[in-house]
Design an enzyme around this catalytic site. Structure first.
Site, mmCIF file in Angstrom:
data_model
loop_
_atom_site.group_PDB
_atom_site.id
_atom_site.type_symbol
_atom_site.label_atom_id
_atom_site.label_comp_id
_atom_site.label_asym_id
_atom_site.label_seq_id
_atom_site.Cartn_x
_atom_site.Cartn_y
_atom_site.Cartn_z
ATOM 1 N N ASP A 64 0.732 -1.418 0.096
ATOM 2 C CA ASP A 64 0.247 0.398 -0.331
ATOM 3 C C ASP A 64 0.797 1.168 0.229
ATOM 4 O O ASP A 64 1.911 1.177 0.651
ATOM 5 C CB ASP A 64 -0.870 0.554 1.458
ATOM 6 C CG ASP A 64 -1.960 1.018 0.601
ATOM 7 O OD1 ASP A 64 -3.219 0.497 1.133
ATOM 8 O OD2 ASP A 64 -1.695 2.208 2.133
ATOM 9 N N ASN A 72 -3.131 12.656 -4.558
ATOM 10 C CA ASN A 72 -4.783 14.140 -5.304
ATOM 11 C C ASN A 72 -4.809 14.141 -4.367
ATOM 12 O O ASN A 72 -5.190 15.495 -5.649
ATOM 13 C CB ASN A 72 -5.552 12.731 -4.911
ATOM 14 C CG ASN A 72 -4.834 10.776 -5.416
ATOM 15 O OD1 ASN A 72 -4.649 10.940 -6.448
ATOM 16 N ND2 ASN A 72 -5.607 10.012 -5.372
ATOM 17 N N HIS A 77 -5.135 14.566 -9.533
ATOM 18 C CA HIS A 77 -5.736 13.168 -9.554
ATOM 19 C C HIS A 77 -4.608 12.238 -10.627
ATOM 20 O O HIS A 77 -4.370 11.778 -10.824
ATOM 21 C CB HIS A 77 -6.953 12.432 -10.216
ATOM 22 C CG HIS A 77 -8.120 12.374 -8.705
ATOM 23 N ND1 HIS A 77 -7.931 11.618 -7.428
ATOM 24 C CD2 HIS A 77 -8.657 13.183 -7.866
ATOM 25 C CE1 HIS A 77 -9.160 12.147 -6.945
ATOM 26 N NE2 HIS A 77 -9.458 12.978 -7.757
ATOM 27 N N ASP A 81 -2.414 9.250 -11.072
ATOM 28 C CA ASP A 81 -2.288 7.860 -11.740
ATOM 29 C C ASP A 81 -1.079 8.019 -11.973
ATOM 30 O O ASP A 81 -0.211 6.940 -12.177
ATOM 31 C CB ASP A 81 -2.716 8.503 -12.941
ATOM 32 C CG ASP A 81 -4.587 8.652 -12.522
ATOM 33 O OD1 ASP A 81 -4.619 7.619 -11.452
ATOM 34 O OD2 ASP A 81 -5.020 8.763 -13.795
ATOM 35 N N GLU A 107 -4.793 2.226 -3.805
ATOM 36 C CA GLU A 107 -3.448 2.356 -4.134
ATOM 37 C C GLU A 107 -2.463 0.934 -3.300
ATOM 38 O O GLU A 107 -1.517 0.920 -2.841
ATOM 39 C CB GLU A 107 -3.128 3.445 -3.691
ATOM 40 C CG GLU A 107 -3.299 3.326 -1.904
ATOM 41 C CD GLU A 107 -4.102 3.796 -1.581
ATOM 42 O OE1 GLU A 107 -5.239 4.202 -0.518
ATOM 43 O OE2 GLU A 107 -5.461 4.437 -2.006
#
Length: 236
Positions: A64, A72, A77, A81, A107
């Site tokens: 994680d 973000n 965002h 990405d 994630e």
């Protein structure tokens, strides 16, 4: 032949995450049976004749990205990405050719490491943590970079070598508990949960009643990269 080719390409698309190019859960459900069969034969089958492979375990590793929401919220965002795509590159880079990296959701990533041994299960976890620490994530066209860390939790299938009643999903759930212990205890670290041969009886039922309680009773062996296992925070 053309129709078969189209169907094959459609199947390939359906088993990959469109953003990262990693495999997805659908692929895992199709792939995992073969590796489970091999591991089960080595652990449980009389056909093994007493001669068992050392590398007969499957390690499930949950990864994680730490503080991903902040990426973000701060950079957008699109930047998030890019971090996910680069994370896929990192994870592919630290594993063997026949290990599988799966986009688990958000994630979170799941690495399936077959035909290995539980004694060496921490080696990959160390590589993942180190690779993140050394990597500089490029998040924009102006080469803006970020330093990010990750948290890792892992568990081995079978959790106990004689516990045939446990499915691989149960082991993934244990790895997920280890992941959250790593995050609750400060992040940027790994935690592993290993079964004890003395705890075979009613193992699945006890797991479903709660991993933290099993840890507190000493029914699971805990390994970690930072501090002492007794200091881990299993619940916030």
């Amino acid at each position: 032949e053309e129709l078969e080719d189209v169907n094959q390409r459609l199947k390939e698309l359906s088993t990959r995450d469109p953003l990262t190019g990693l495999r997805n859960r659908r692929y895992l459900l199709e792939y995992i049976d073969g590796e489970l069969a091999y591991s089960n034969r080595q652990h449980f089958s009389e056909k093994a004749g007493g001669v068992q492979e050392k590398n007969r375990d499957i390690v499930f590793v949950m990864v994680d990205i730490d503080h991903f929401k902040t990426v973000n919220d701060t950079y957008g965002h699109g930047a998030g990405d890019r971090v996910l795509v680069q994370t896929a590159e990192i994870l592919n880079g630290v594993c063997r050719e026949y290990d599988k990296v799966v986009r688990w959701g958000g994630e979170e990533f799941l690495m399936v490491v077959p035909r290995t041994s539980r004694e060496s299960s921490h080696v990959l976890a160390n590589r993942i943590i180190s690779a993140f620490r050394e990597y500089r994530f490029v998040i924009g066209s102006n080469n803006t970079t970020l330093e990010l860390t990750c948290s890792v939790g892992f568990a081995c299938y079978p959790l106990v070598s004689a516990a045939e009643e446990m499915g691989w999903e149960d082991v993934v759930a244990v790895a997920d508990e280890a992941l959250y212990a790593a995050k609750n205890s400060g992040r940027d670290r790994w935690v592993g949960l290993l079964g004890k041969e003395s705890g075979r009886k009613d193992l699945l039922q006890r797991l479903r009643e709660g991993v933290p309680s099993m840890v507190s009773r000493g029914e699971l062996s805990v390994v970690c990269s930072e501090g002492e296992p007794a200091d881990l925070k299993w619940e916030l």
